[in-house]
Design a protein around this motif. Structure first.
Motif, PDB file in Angstrom:
ATOM      1  N   ARG A 259     -37.312   7.757  80.332  1.00 38.59           N
ATOM      2  CA  ARG A 259     -36.470   7.725  81.534  1.00 38.59           C
ATOM      3  C   ARG A 259     -35.062   7.270  81.155  1.00 38.59           C
ATOM      4  N   PHE A 260     -34.055   7.982  81.678  1.00 36.51           N
ATOM      5  CA  PHE A 260     -32.658   7.633  81.437  1.00 36.51           C
ATOM      6  C   PHE A 260     -31.851   7.867  82.717  1.00 36.51           C
ATOM      7  N   PRO A 261     -30.772   7.108  82.914  1.00 36.01           N
ATOM      8  CA  PRO A 261     -29.813   7.488  83.952  1.00 36.01           C
ATOM      9  C   PRO A 261     -29.146   8.811  83.571  1.00 36.01           C
ATOM     10  N   GLY A 262     -28.956   9.669  84.547  1.00 33.65           N
ATOM     11  CA  GLY A 262     -28.344  10.955  84.260  1.00 33.65           C
ATOM     12  C   GLY A 262     -28.255  11.815  85.497  1.00 33.65           C
ATOM     13  N   VAL A 263     -27.933  13.078  85.296  1.00 32.35           N
ATOM     14  CA  VAL A 263     -27.832  14.046  86.383  1.00 32.35           C
ATOM     15  C   VAL A 263     -28.543  15.325  85.961  1.00 32.35           C
ATOM     16  N   VAL A 264     -29.305  15.915  86.892  1.00 34.83           N
ATOM     17  CA  VAL A 264     -30.070  17.140  86.632  1.00 34.83           C
ATOM     18  C   VAL A 264     -29.798  18.136  87.755  1.00 34.83           C
ATOM     19  N   TRP A 265     -29.552  19.388  87.381  1.00 28.98           N
ATOM     20  CA  TRP A 265     -29.437  20.506  88.329  1.00 28.98           C
ATOM     21  C   TRP A 265     -30.712  21.327  88.211  1.00 28.98           C
ATOM     22  N   MET A 266     -31.455  21.474  89.315  1.00 33.57           N
ATOM     23  CA  MET A 266     -32.672  22.285  89.372  1.00 33.57           C
ATOM     24  C   MET A 266     -32.417  23.495  90.270  1.00 33.57           C
ATOM     25  N   GLN A 267     -32.566  24.701  89.711  1.00 36.49           N
ATOM     26  CA  GLN A 267     -32.235  25.917  90.447  1.00 36.49           C
ATOM     27  C   GLN A 267     -33.417  26.890  90.446  1.00 36.49           C
ATOM     28  N   ASP A 268     -33.917  27.234  91.645  1.00 35.87           N
ATOM     29  CA  ASP A 268     -34.943  28.272  91.772  1.00 35.87           C
ATOM     30  C   ASP A 268     -34.330  29.624  91.403  1.00 35.87           C
ATOM     31  N   LEU A 269     -34.996  30.354  90.521  1.00 34.63           N
ATOM     32  CA  LEU A 269     -34.462  31.638  90.064  1.00 34.63           C
ATOM     33  C   LEU A 269     -34.905  32.807  90.928  1.00 34.63           C
ATOM     34  N   ASN A 270     -36.030  32.698  91.596  1.00 40.05           N
ATOM     35  CA  ASN A 270     -36.468  33.742  92.541  1.00 40.05           C
ATOM     36  C   ASN A 270     -36.806  33.082  93.867  1.00 40.05           C
ATOM     37  N   HIS A 271     -35.816  32.401  94.414  1.00 35.82           N
ATOM     38  CA  HIS A 271     -36.010  31.588  95.627  1.00 35.82           C
ATOM     39  C   HIS A 271     -36.473  32.420  96.816  1.00 35.82           C
ATOM     40  N   SER A 272     -35.984  33.658  96.931  1.00 35.03           N
ATOM     41  CA  SER A 272     -36.327  34.490  98.087  1.00 35.03           C
ATOM     42  C   SER A 272     -37.683  35.171  97.958  1.00 35.03           C
ATOM     43  N   SER A 273     -38.294  35.113  96.786  1.00 38.95           N
ATOM     44  CA  SER A 273     -39.580  35.780  96.586  1.00 38.95           C
ATOM     45  C   SER A 273     -40.690  35.036  97.321  1.00 38.95           C
ATOM     46  N   THR A 274     -41.574  35.788  97.962  1.00 41.11           N
ATOM     47  CA  THR A 274     -42.679  35.202  98.726  1.00 41.11           C
ATOM     48  C   THR A 274     -44.017  35.291  97.996  1.00 41.11           C
ATOM     49  N   SER A 275     -44.049  35.939  96.860  1.00 37.91           N
ATOM     50  CA  SER A 275     -45.297  36.068  96.111  1.00 37.91           C
ATOM     51  C   SER A 275     -44.990  36.061  94.622  1.00 37.91           C
ATOM     52  N   PHE A 286     -28.022  13.145  80.120  1.00 41.19           N
ATOM     53  CA  PHE A 286     -28.522  11.788  80.264  1.00 41.19           C
ATOM     54  C   PHE A 286     -27.747  10.829  79.357  1.00 41.19           C
ATOM     55  N   GLU A 287     -27.837   9.566  79.696  1.00 38.80           N
ATOM     56  CA  GLU A 287     -27.189   8.524  78.914  1.00 38.80           C
ATOM     57  C   GLU A 287     -27.648   8.567  77.454  1.00 38.80           C
ATOM     58  N   GLY A 288     -26.707   8.366  76.510  1.00 39.06           N
ATOM     59  CA  GLY A 288     -27.072   8.271  75.110  1.00 39.06           C
ATOM     60  C   GLY A 288     -27.840   6.992  74.838  1.00 39.06           C
ATOM     61  N   ASN A 289     -28.691   7.021  73.789  1.00 36.72           N
ATOM     62  CA  ASN A 289     -29.508   5.847  73.511  1.00 36.72           C
ATOM     63  C   ASN A 289     -29.934   5.831  72.051  1.00 36.72           C
ATOM     64  N   TRP A 290     -30.076   4.605  71.478  1.00 30.55           N
ATOM     65  CA  TRP A 290     -30.551   4.446  70.104  1.00 30.55           C
ATOM     66  C   TRP A 290     -30.982   3.001  69.935  1.00 30.55           C
ATOM     67  N   ASN A 291     -31.754   2.747  68.899  1.00 30.94           N
ATOM     68  CA  ASN A 291     -32.205   1.382  68.609  1.00 30.94           C
ATOM     69  C   ASN A 291     -31.180   0.709  67.691  1.00 30.94           C
ATOM     70  N   GLY A 292     -30.045   0.232  68.281  1.00 32.16           N
ATOM     71  CA  GLY A 292     -28.979  -0.342  67.479  1.00 32.16           C
ATOM     72  C   GLY A 292     -28.190   0.764  66.782  1.00 32.16           C
ATOM     73  N   PRO A 293     -27.237   0.418  65.917  1.00 36.28           N
ATOM     74  CA  PRO A 293     -26.805  -0.969  65.710  1.00 36.28           C
ATOM     75  C   PRO A 293     -25.986  -1.479  66.886  1.00 36.28           C
ATOM     76  N   GLY A 294     -25.959  -2.800  67.038  1.00 33.26           N
ATOM     77  CA  GLY A 294     -25.213  -3.379  68.132  1.00 33.26           C
ATOM     78  C   GLY A 294     -26.121  -3.904  69.217  1.00 33.26           C
ATOM     79  N   ASP A 295     -25.538  -4.137  70.375  1.00 34.92           N
ATOM     80  CA  ASP A 295     -26.205  -4.787  71.492  1.00 34.92           C
ATOM     81  C   ASP A 295     -26.895  -3.738  72.365  1.00 34.92           C
ATOM     82  N   ASN A 296     -28.223  -3.728  72.344  1.00 36.73           N
ATOM     83  CA  ASN A 296     -28.961  -2.765  73.183  1.00 36.73           C
ATOM     84  C   ASN A 296     -28.939  -3.143  74.655  1.00 36.73           C
ATOM     85  N   LEU A 297     -28.527  -4.345  74.997  1.00 36.76           N
ATOM     86  CA  LEU A 297     -28.544  -4.789  76.386  1.00 36.76           C
ATOM     87  C   LEU A 297     -27.184  -4.663  77.056  1.00 36.76           C
ATOM     88  N   ASN A 298     -26.168  -4.185  76.319  1.00 34.76           N
ATOM     89  CA  ASN A 298     -24.831  -4.141  76.912  1.00 34.76           C
ATOM     90  C   ASN A 298     -24.094  -2.862  76.515  1.00 34.76           C
TER      91      ASN A 298
END
Length: 490
Positions: A259-275, A286-298
């Protein structure tokens, strides 16, 4: 049928009368023709008139029979239709009776409804080894022997940290075409309240997700902003388990994503289809992340250096009893850290890349789930057996479930992660050498009973780890966990 018989009898009577009248007339016709020609003509006229009258009555009887048959057919059709309607009504009533009661909701802001969801989870367990990422409901693979983590010695306990609740918000207005909503979700894997004698019974709440949705129902578009599961995590087909929910079976061993903070666009490709299958394209940053180097809490780790988000794309297709998806992921990590102040271990930068393919098929009582992936530099998304470096990795999982009654089911699970040995040893360091995980295999077998909002089950997990402590010798370690589990959904 009664009317039909009566109609046939009357027709026979009419024909008999006609024959009786006609025979005397014919018999008398020739003798009388010589002596009484006028009388004979009169009798013939009367006979013809009578025959015409009988023919008319016979035609009327036939019309009456046809009407009666038509009425009978209509009555039979009405009876069949009534029976069909009754059967459909009965089936609908059974579905309504079997359906769970609607979720309780309440209102917050004007026009916004809030619904409380969640479940209570409890597991009584016994383990043969000390496990990461903890013991109990978050145990994933055994830990090699160190001064702080003995390699042998069984332990047992009762764990309730899977217990989870969330609030769903719906109904907020954004514009004329866009509506809003969101979710706040928490469980109790935030650690224990200290290390004293009573801390184990006081687990700390943990924020899992907190996001808002903007949805356009006319175009089939949704924008999700906030902390959420990234696209690599197979949220639609997580491995089935009553003991491992927040930390699923195979997490870090064949099943990746976080889980990360971020933004997602979800788009139906055949939205008008009924079957037919429903296609959807998801794009996320999403936010970048790694185990160091530096402060993982800030926000001072290598993953936060510069504007280098994790970007992902997913193609998702789903039908009534199956789904499939394909995901790609890319990010770049600056190992000098924020401000280029940290000496790099081997190289200045590395690319994090992975592709993933998965699917779920439910033919009848069966439930089949499978996933495979391959990539490198993916420790931040629980790949590379949660080891950080430019390490190649490939893995996946398979689960087969079978519902042999309405309530009882059995599930068999297998997962594997196989990082490149040379990459792992290279990034593990030389002096002192950290325990380097080279390969892990996890198997599980469970029996579950479900009725209404309750689920009960027994589960056995077996894990086998290959590792090295010096970069040369390859060692093996296995561990078991047996658990009894109970779940109540609300």
């Amino acid at each position: 049928m009664v009317f039909t018989r009566l109609g046939g009898h009357r027709a026979a009577v009419a024909l008999a009368i006609a024959a009786a009248l006609a025979l005397p007339a014919v018999a008398q016709a020739e003798p009388q023709s010589k002596s009484k020609p006028k009388t004979t003509a009169t009798h013939e006229q009367q006979l013809e008139s009578r025959v015409s009258q009988l023919e008319q009555e016979l035609a009327e009887l036939k019309d009456m029979l046809r009407q009666q048959q038509t009425q009978q057919q209509q009555q039979q059709q009405q009876v069949v239709q009534a029976q069909q309607q009754a059967a459909e009504a009965n089936a609908t009533a059974q579905k309504v009776a079997a359906a769970p009661p609607p979720k309780e909701s309440f209102s917050s802001a004007p026009g916004v409804s809030v619904a409380l969801h969640g479940f209570i989870s409890a597991s009584a367990f016994n383990q043969s080894k000390n496990f990461s990422f903890g013991n109990g409901q978050n145990a994933e693979y055994p830990i090699p022997k160190t001064s702080a983590a003995p390699a042998s010695g069984s332990l047992s306990g009762v764990d309730i940290r899977n217990t989870r609740f969330w609030l769903d918000f719906k109904g907020a207005k954004f514009t004329d075409n866009w509506t809003g909503g969101g979710r706040i979700e928490m469980d109790f894997f935030g650690g224990f309240n200290g290390t004293g004698p009573y801390s184990e019974q006081q687990p700390v709440p943990r924020l899992r997700q907190a996001y808002m949705d903007l949805t356009n129902p006319e175009t089939g578009s949704t924008v999700r902003i906030g902390q959420q599961w990234e696209l690599l995590f197979p949220l639609d087909m997580v491995s089935t388990s009553l003991s491992h929910i927040a930390f699923p079976l195979g997490f870090g061993t064949g099943l990746i994503g976080w889980r990360f903070p971020g933004v997602v666009w979800m788009q139906d490709l055949n939205h008008s289809s009924t079957s037919g299958p429903k296609w959807r394209l998801d794009l996320g940053a999403f936010e970048g992340n790694w185990n160091g180097p530096g402060d993982n809490l800030n926000y001072l780790t290598a993953g936060n250096a510069g504007f280098r988000p994790q970007v992902e794309a997913r193609l998702h297709v789903q039908d009534k009893d199956w789904l499939a998806f394909f995901v790609v992921h890319y990010s770049q990590v600056n190992l000098k850290g924020v401000g280029d102040t940290v000496p790099t271990p081997i190289k200045d930068k590395l690319d994090s890349m992975v592709w993933e393919l998965g699917g779920n098929w439910r033919p009848g009582p069966w439930n089949l789930k499978a996933l495979v992936y391959a990539g490198k530099g993916i420790g931040q998304v629980f790949g590379d057996l949660s080891q950080f470096g430019d390490i190649k990795d490939k893995g996946g999982y398979l689960q087969v479930g079978y519902n042999f009654t309405k309530n009882w089911s059995v599930n068999a699970f297998y997962a594997q992660s196989n990082p490149d040995d040379k990459d792992v040893i290279r990034w593990a360091g030389k002096a002192p050498f950290a325990n380097a995980r080279l390969r892990n295999r996890q198997s599980a077998l469970s029996l579950q009973y479900a009725a209404g909002a309750y689920e009960l089950g027994a589960e056995w997990i077996y894990d086998k780890l290959d590792y090295t402590t010096n970069g040369t010798d390859r060692k093996k370690l296995n561990g078991n966990q047996v658990s009894l589990n109970a779940l109540y959904k609300f």
